[in-house]
Design a protein around this motif. Structure first.
Motif, PDB file in Angstrom:
ATOM      1  N   GLU A  91       0.943  -1.356  -0.033  1.00  0.00           N
ATOM      2  CA  GLU A  91       0.081  -0.107  -0.097  1.00  0.00           C
ATOM      3  C   GLU A  91       0.872   1.151   0.168  1.00  0.00           C
ATOM      4  O   GLU A  91       2.213   1.262  -0.038  1.00  0.00           O
ATOM      5  N   ASN A  92       0.073   2.284  -0.343  1.00  0.00           N
ATOM      6  CA  ASN A  92       0.984   3.717  -0.268  1.00  0.00           C
ATOM      7  C   ASN A  92       1.104   4.179   1.146  1.00  0.00           C
ATOM      8  O   ASN A  92       0.248   4.574   1.845  1.00  0.00           O
ATOM      9  N   ARG A  93       2.287   3.669   1.604  1.00  0.00           N
ATOM     10  CA  ARG A  93       2.835   4.317   3.026  1.00  0.00           C
ATOM     11  C   ARG A  93       4.379   4.487   3.218  1.00  0.00           C
ATOM     12  O   ARG A  93       5.126   4.144   2.147  1.00  0.00           O
ATOM     13  N   ARG A  94       4.746   5.061   4.005  1.00  0.00           N
ATOM     14  CA  ARG A  94       6.134   5.467   4.207  1.00  0.00           C
ATOM     15  C   ARG A  94       7.020   4.468   4.735  1.00  0.00           C
ATOM     16  O   ARG A  94       8.095   4.329   4.409  1.00  0.00           O
ATOM     17  N   ASN A  95       6.446   3.651   5.611  1.00  0.00           N
ATOM     18  CA  ASN A  95       7.196   2.446   6.058  1.00  0.00           C
ATOM     19  C   ASN A  95       6.551   1.201   5.863  1.00  0.00           C
ATOM     20  O   ASN A  95       5.455   0.806   5.648  1.00  0.00           O
ATOM     21  N   SER A  96       7.264   0.183   6.651  1.00  0.00           N
ATOM     22  CA  SER A  96       6.656  -1.266   6.532  1.00  0.00           C
ATOM     23  C   SER A  96       6.728  -1.751   8.026  1.00  0.00           C
ATOM     24  O   SER A  96       7.281  -1.155   8.738  1.00  0.00           O
ATOM     25  N   ARG A  97       5.586  -2.654   8.021  1.00  0.00           N
ATOM     26  CA  ARG A  97       5.341  -3.055   9.560  1.00  0.00           C
ATOM     27  C   ARG A  97       4.787  -4.254   9.342  1.00  0.00           C
ATOM     28  O   ARG A  97       4.243  -4.920   8.375  1.00  0.00           O
ATOM     29  N   VAL A  98       4.729  -5.219  10.509  1.00  0.00           N
ATOM     30  CA  VAL A  98       4.156  -6.437  10.759  1.00  0.00           C
ATOM     31  C   VAL A  98       3.221  -6.412  12.125  1.00  0.00           C
ATOM     32  O   VAL A  98       3.670  -5.853  13.074  1.00  0.00           O
ATOM     33  N   SER A  99       2.079  -7.075  12.010  1.00  0.00           N
ATOM     34  CA  SER A  99       1.464  -7.166  13.222  1.00  0.00           C
ATOM     35  C   SER A  99       0.869  -8.675  13.428  1.00  0.00           C
ATOM     36  O   SER A  99       0.633  -9.432  12.307  1.00  0.00           O
ATOM     37  N   ILE A 100       0.844  -9.411  14.666  1.00  0.00           N
ATOM     38  CA  ILE A 100       0.171 -10.542  14.708  1.00  0.00           C
ATOM     39  C   ILE A 100      -1.166 -10.612  15.414  1.00  0.00           C
ATOM     40  O   ILE A 100      -1.317  -9.679  16.534  1.00  0.00           O
ATOM     41  N   THR A 101      -2.029 -11.193  14.802  1.00  0.00           N
ATOM     42  CA  THR A 101      -3.347 -11.019  15.266  1.00  0.00           C
ATOM     43  C   THR A 101      -4.162 -12.530  15.456  1.00  0.00           C
ATOM     44  O   THR A 101      -3.273 -13.465  15.439  1.00  0.00           O
ATOM     45  N   LYS A 102      -5.081 -12.627  15.984  1.00  0.00           N
ATOM     46  CA  LYS A 102      -5.788 -13.755  16.431  1.00  0.00           C
ATOM     47  C   LYS A 102      -6.051 -14.614  15.056  1.00  0.00           C
ATOM     48  O   LYS A 102      -5.916 -16.067  15.039  1.00  0.00           O
ATOM     49  N   THR A 103      -6.250 -14.011  13.938  1.00  0.00           N
ATOM     50  CA  THR A 103      -6.391 -14.587  12.751  1.00  0.00           C
ATOM     51  C   THR A 103      -5.298 -14.810  12.033  1.00  0.00           C
ATOM     52  O   THR A 103      -5.338 -15.726  10.881  1.00  0.00           O
ATOM     53  N   GLY A 104      -4.265 -14.215  12.112  1.00  0.00           N
ATOM     54  CA  GLY A 104      -2.937 -14.667  11.327  1.00  0.00           C
ATOM     55  C   GLY A 104      -1.921 -13.405  11.364  1.00  0.00           C
ATOM     56  O   GLY A 104      -1.953 -12.676  12.516  1.00  0.00           O
ATOM     57  N   ILE A 105      -1.303 -13.189  10.498  1.00  0.00           N
ATOM     58  CA  ILE A 105       0.005 -12.367  10.620  1.00  0.00           C
ATOM     59  C   ILE A 105      -0.310 -11.497   9.341  1.00  0.00           C
ATOM     60  O   ILE A 105      -0.475 -11.924   8.188  1.00  0.00           O
ATOM     61  N   VAL A 117       1.185  -8.374   7.283  1.00  0.00           N
ATOM     62  CA  VAL A 117       2.453  -7.731   6.751  1.00  0.00           C
ATOM     63  C   VAL A 117       2.075  -6.609   5.935  1.00  0.00           C
ATOM     64  O   VAL A 117       1.337  -6.681   4.838  1.00  0.00           O
ATOM     65  N   ARG A 118       2.525  -5.101   6.023  1.00  0.00           N
ATOM     66  CA  ARG A 118       2.029  -4.021   5.260  1.00  0.00           C
ATOM     67  C   ARG A 118       3.485  -3.501   4.727  1.00  0.00           C
ATOM     68  O   ARG A 118       4.358  -3.067   5.451  1.00  0.00           O
ATOM     69  N   LEU A 119       3.394  -3.543   3.518  1.00  0.00           N
ATOM     70  CA  LEU A 119       4.767  -3.223   2.763  1.00  0.00           C
ATOM     71  C   LEU A 119       4.429  -1.685   1.812  1.00  0.00           C
ATOM     72  O   LEU A 119       3.423  -1.504   1.487  1.00  0.00           O
ATOM     73  N   ALA A 120       5.400  -0.905   1.934  1.00  0.00           N
ATOM     74  CA  ALA A 120       5.218   0.214   1.296  1.00  0.00           C
ATOM     75  C   ALA A 120       5.422  -0.067  -0.352  1.00  0.00           C
ATOM     76  O   ALA A 120       6.042  -0.817  -0.766  1.00  0.00           O
ATOM     77  N   SER A 121       4.682   0.458  -0.949  1.00  0.00           N
ATOM     78  CA  SER A 121       4.434   0.270  -2.494  1.00  0.00           C
ATOM     79  C   SER A 121       5.454   0.821  -3.324  1.00  0.00           C
ATOM     80  O   SER A 121       5.784   0.285  -4.379  1.00  0.00           O
ATOM     81  N   TYR A 122       6.432   1.929  -2.884  1.00  0.00           N
ATOM     82  CA  TYR A 122       7.186   2.401  -3.555  1.00  0.00           C
ATOM     83  C   TYR A 122       8.673   1.727  -3.720  1.00  0.00           C
ATOM     84  O   TYR A 122       9.693   1.685  -4.339  1.00  0.00           O
ATOM     85  N   LEU A 123       8.642   0.728  -2.874  1.00  0.00           N
ATOM     86  CA  LEU A 123       9.747  -0.400  -2.607  1.00  0.00           C
ATOM     87  C   LEU A 123      10.185  -1.138  -3.959  1.00  0.00           C
ATOM     88  O   LEU A 123       9.095  -1.698  -4.513  1.00  0.00           O
ATOM     89  N   SER A 124      11.305  -1.507  -4.414  1.00  0.00           N
ATOM     90  CA  SER A 124      11.286  -2.174  -5.547  1.00  0.00           C
ATOM     91  C   SER A 124      10.813  -3.602  -5.092  1.00  0.00           C
ATOM     92  O   SER A 124      10.953  -4.071  -3.798  1.00  0.00           O
ATOM     93  N   THR A 125      11.009  -4.568  -6.368  1.00  0.00           N
ATOM     94  CA  THR A 125      10.614  -6.055  -5.780  1.00  0.00           C
ATOM     95  C   THR A 125      11.784  -6.746  -4.738  1.00  0.00           C
ATOM     96  O   THR A 125      11.399  -7.447  -4.016  1.00  0.00           O
ATOM     97  N   ASN A 126      12.930  -6.437  -5.139  1.00  0.00           N
ATOM     98  CA  ASN A 126      14.012  -6.876  -4.402  1.00  0.00           C
ATOM     99  C   ASN A 126      13.987  -6.489  -2.820  1.00  0.00           C
ATOM    100  O   ASN A 126      14.178  -7.121  -1.976  1.00  0.00           O
ATOM    101  N   GLN A 127      13.654  -4.904  -2.694  1.00  0.00           N
ATOM    102  CA  GLN A 127      13.751  -4.438  -1.514  1.00  0.00           C
ATOM    103  C   GLN A 127      12.399  -4.987  -0.848  1.00  0.00           C
ATOM    104  O   GLN A 127      12.339  -5.256   0.401  1.00  0.00           O
ATOM    105  N   LYS A 128      11.181  -5.538  -1.239  1.00  0.00           N
ATOM    106  CA  LYS A 128      10.194  -5.874  -0.783  1.00  0.00           C
ATOM    107  C   LYS A 128      10.274  -7.514  -0.252  1.00  0.00           C
ATOM    108  O   LYS A 128       9.993  -7.940   1.004  1.00  0.00           O
ATOM    109  N   GLN A 129      11.038  -8.286  -1.291  1.00  0.00           N
ATOM    110  CA  GLN A 129      11.429  -9.302  -0.762  1.00  0.00           C
ATOM    111  C   GLN A 129      12.304  -9.486   0.610  1.00  0.00           C
ATOM    112  O   GLN A 129      12.176 -10.418   1.416  1.00  0.00           O
ATOM    113  N   GLU A 130      13.455  -8.619   0.419  1.00  0.00           N
ATOM    114  CA  GLU A 130      14.341  -8.367   1.800  1.00  0.00           C
ATOM    115  C   GLU A 130      13.717  -7.969   3.134  1.00  0.00           C
ATOM    116  O   GLU A 130      13.940  -8.641   3.869  1.00  0.00           O
ATOM    117  N   GLN A 131      12.788  -7.163   2.940  1.00  0.00           N
ATOM    118  CA  GLN A 131      11.852  -6.740   3.878  1.00  0.00           C
ATOM    119  C   GLN A 131      11.217  -7.759   4.462  1.00  0.00           C
ATOM    120  O   GLN A 131      10.775  -8.149   5.683  1.00  0.00           O
TER     121      GLN A 131
END
Length: 76
Positions: A29-43, A45-59
């Motif tokens: 999504e359109n955001r400045r940073n990336s984050r992860v959260s653990i919930t009752k239903t699963g995990i 992960v919210r990644l910034a859309s401006y990252l390249s594919t390699n950066q997304k995989q690394e994150q």
């Protein structure tokens, strides 16, 4: 003049940690940073859309390693 935000993309996968299957939802999504959260239903992960594919995989790899360490430490 109207500006429309780009819709976020969602991908759902399953991850096996400590012989338990968790639902892994990856949101790009359109955001400045990336984050992860653990919930009752699963995990979530919210990644910034401006990252390249390699950066997304690394994150994503860093998040998964952190999750594994978290689950292992909670067992001790």
């Amino acid at each position: 003049m109207a500006f429309f935000k780009k819709k976020s993309q969602k991908e759902v996968k399953e991850i096996l940690i400590n012989n338990e299957v968790y639902k892994l939802s990856i949101h790009t999504e359109n955001r400045r940073n990336s984050r992860v959260s653990i919930t009752k239903t699963g995990i979530n992960v919210r990644l910034a859309s401006y990252l390249s594919t390699n950066q997304k995989q690394e994150q994503l790899s860093k998040f998964i390693i952190s999750l594994i360490c978290f689950f292992i430490s909670s067992l001790l």
